[in-house]
Motif scaffolding. Structure first.
Motif, PDB file in Angstrom:
ATOM      1  N   LEU A 195     -35.086 -36.812 -18.011  1.00 10.73           N
ATOM      2  CA  LEU A 195     -34.870 -37.526 -17.920  1.00 10.73           C
ATOM      3  C   LEU A 195     -34.328 -37.632 -16.596  1.00 10.73           C
ATOM      4  O   LEU A 195     -32.855 -36.969 -16.187  1.00 10.73           O
ATOM      5  CB  LEU A 195     -33.519 -38.195 -18.891  1.00 10.73           C
ATOM      6  N   PRO A 196     -35.116 -37.983 -15.262  1.00  9.87           N
ATOM      7  CA  PRO A 196     -34.378 -37.418 -13.628  1.00  9.87           C
ATOM      8  C   PRO A 196     -33.437 -38.370 -13.917  1.00  9.87           C
ATOM      9  O   PRO A 196     -32.772 -39.089 -14.014  1.00  9.87           O
ATOM     10  CB  PRO A 196     -35.633 -38.066 -13.075  1.00  9.87           C
ATOM     11  N   GLY A 197     -32.364 -37.729 -12.757  1.00 10.84           N
ATOM     12  CA  GLY A 197     -30.686 -37.561 -13.027  1.00 10.84           C
ATOM     13  C   GLY A 197     -30.048 -37.875 -13.806  1.00 10.84           C
ATOM     14  O   GLY A 197     -29.281 -37.467 -13.692  1.00 10.84           O
ATOM     15  N   HIS A 198     -30.246 -37.046 -14.783  1.00  9.49           N
ATOM     16  CA  HIS A 198     -29.716 -37.019 -16.481  1.00  9.49           C
ATOM     17  C   HIS A 198     -30.067 -35.777 -17.038  1.00  9.49           C
ATOM     18  O   HIS A 198     -29.136 -35.292 -18.525  1.00  9.49           O
ATOM     19  CB  HIS A 198     -29.548 -38.246 -17.969  1.00  9.49           C
ATOM     20  N   GLY A 199     -30.968 -35.130 -17.444  1.00 10.50           N
ATOM     21  CA  GLY A 199     -30.910 -33.870 -17.591  1.00 10.50           C
ATOM     22  C   GLY A 199     -32.291 -34.714 -19.062  1.00 10.50           C
ATOM     23  O   GLY A 199     -32.856 -35.103 -18.887  1.00 10.50           O
ATOM     24  N   GLY A 200     -31.414 -34.105 -20.009  1.00 10.89           N
ATOM     25  CA  GLY A 200     -32.661 -34.265 -21.412  1.00 10.89           C
ATOM     26  C   GLY A 200     -31.884 -35.353 -22.053  1.00 10.89           C
ATOM     27  O   GLY A 200     -30.377 -35.815 -21.747  1.00 10.89           O
ATOM     28  N   PHE A 201     -31.921 -35.647 -23.321  1.00  9.85           N
ATOM     29  CA  PHE A 201     -31.779 -36.813 -24.850  1.00  9.85           C
ATOM     30  C   PHE A 201     -30.892 -36.507 -24.547  1.00  9.85           C
ATOM     31  O   PHE A 201     -30.173 -37.398 -25.098  1.00  9.85           O
ATOM     32  CB  PHE A 201     -32.627 -37.283 -25.429  1.00  9.85           C
ATOM     33  N   TYR A 202     -30.590 -35.446 -24.932  1.00 11.02           N
ATOM     34  CA  TYR A 202     -29.163 -34.985 -25.188  1.00 11.02           C
ATOM     35  C   TYR A 202     -28.268 -34.664 -24.257  1.00 11.02           C
ATOM     36  O   TYR A 202     -26.836 -34.654 -25.192  1.00 11.02           O
ATOM     37  CB  TYR A 202     -29.053 -33.359 -26.164  1.00 11.02           C
ATOM     38  N   ASP A 203     -28.261 -34.832 -23.286  1.00  8.01           N
ATOM     39  CA  ASP A 203     -27.636 -35.112 -22.397  1.00  8.01           C
ATOM     40  C   ASP A 203     -26.940 -36.094 -22.674  1.00  8.01           C
ATOM     41  O   ASP A 203     -25.675 -36.434 -21.976  1.00  8.01           O
ATOM     42  CB  ASP A 203     -27.874 -34.837 -20.925  1.00  8.01           C
TER      43      ASP A 203
END
Length: 280
Positions: free
Chosen positions: A251-259
């Protein structure tokens, strides 16, 4: 960076709005299962190591299990309800005892206890999926969204107030960017949201208020906000132990789904326990 975060958040919200607006429950349940599977892969990569082959199999298994179990959750039989109650209750107990202790000690250089935290990951993600599936089927879109907004309010309030006014570090060895001022803002934001949305019929806050009354609801709002903060800190601790900045780069700007769901997996089981889960 902020622009990228906002654009990604808008896309995710559009996807969420699309699946929630469907007349069928399957788009939302499938969305949850995909998120659960990817987050399981990301989470266990932090605990088992990025070179391990197990995370991809664990993530795929979580996706397959949650999709298969969707039939049981949709039937809403007694065994399904009991499974959700037990798993949610166990998760909350572990968040209080094991996770709370780990965050308090803030030992970011110690081994990651891969088997224990990986098992906790699977249990927590499965319980969160089950709770959201049950709540969606029994209470509807408004209820689920108003519950998720609790986490978003805590996160957004802490982020912007912390950036603007933060002076005192909350947990510097775990997450140097988080401040006490931001944490307080997150708690205040959640309390305000719960009080305001409690006037909306069919919301999570209205359910909470109806069961517990004003004063206890305010206290529980603080507890929910604290759990949201702990969910974020716990993932930060795992990432520091693993030596990575984000759980993935999906997820660009957010890292991953777990983040994106690190606070959701902490808050949702507790929210369920405070409402539906205590009705044995």
């Amino acid at each position: 960076m902020l622009k990228q975060r906002i654009l990604t958040a808008i896309v995710l919200l559009m996807i969420l709005a699309g699946v929630l607006s469907s007349d069928s429950a399957w788009p939302f349940l499938t969305f949850l299962a995909v998120t659960c599977g990817i987050a399981g892969w990301e989470w266990t990569r932090l605990t088992l190591g990025r070179t391990s082959s197990y995370p991809i199999w664990l993530g795929a298994s979580l996706f397959a299990i949650t999709m298969a179990q969707a039939f049981a959750w949709l039937s809403l039989d007694q065994s399904s309800q009991l499974a959700v109650q037990v798993s949610a209750g166990l998760c909350v107990l572990l968040w209080f005892m094991a996770v709370g202790s780990a965050i308090y000690r803030a030992q970011v250089q110690v081994p990651t206890a891969p088997i224990a935290w990986s098992t906790f990951a699977i249990l927590t993600l499965f319980a969160t999926w089950g709770v959201l599936a049950i709540l969606y089927r029994t209470h509807g879109v408004t209820y689920v969204l108003s519950l998720l907004i609790v986490i978003w309010v805590a996160d957004i309030s802490a982020y912007f107030v912390g950036r603007a006014f933060g002076r005192h570090k909350l947990a510097p060895s775990i997450s140097p960017g988080k401040t006490r001022e931001g944490a307080i803002a997150g708690i205040v934001g959640v309390v305000i949201w719960i009080l305001v949305s409690s006037h909306w019929q069919g919301s999570f806050a209205a359910d909470l208020m109806g069961r517990w009354g004003l004063l206890i609801t305010i206290a529980l709002s603080v507890l929910l906000a604290v759990f949201s903060i702990c969910g974020d800190l716990f993932e930060s601790m795992l990432k520091r132990r693993a030596g990575v900045k984000d759980s993935s780069q999906l997820l660009p700007g957010h890292g991953g789904f777990y983040d994106r769901i690190d606070a959701v997996v902490a808050v949702v089981p507790l929210a369920y326990l405070l409402t539906e889960g205590l009705n044995f």
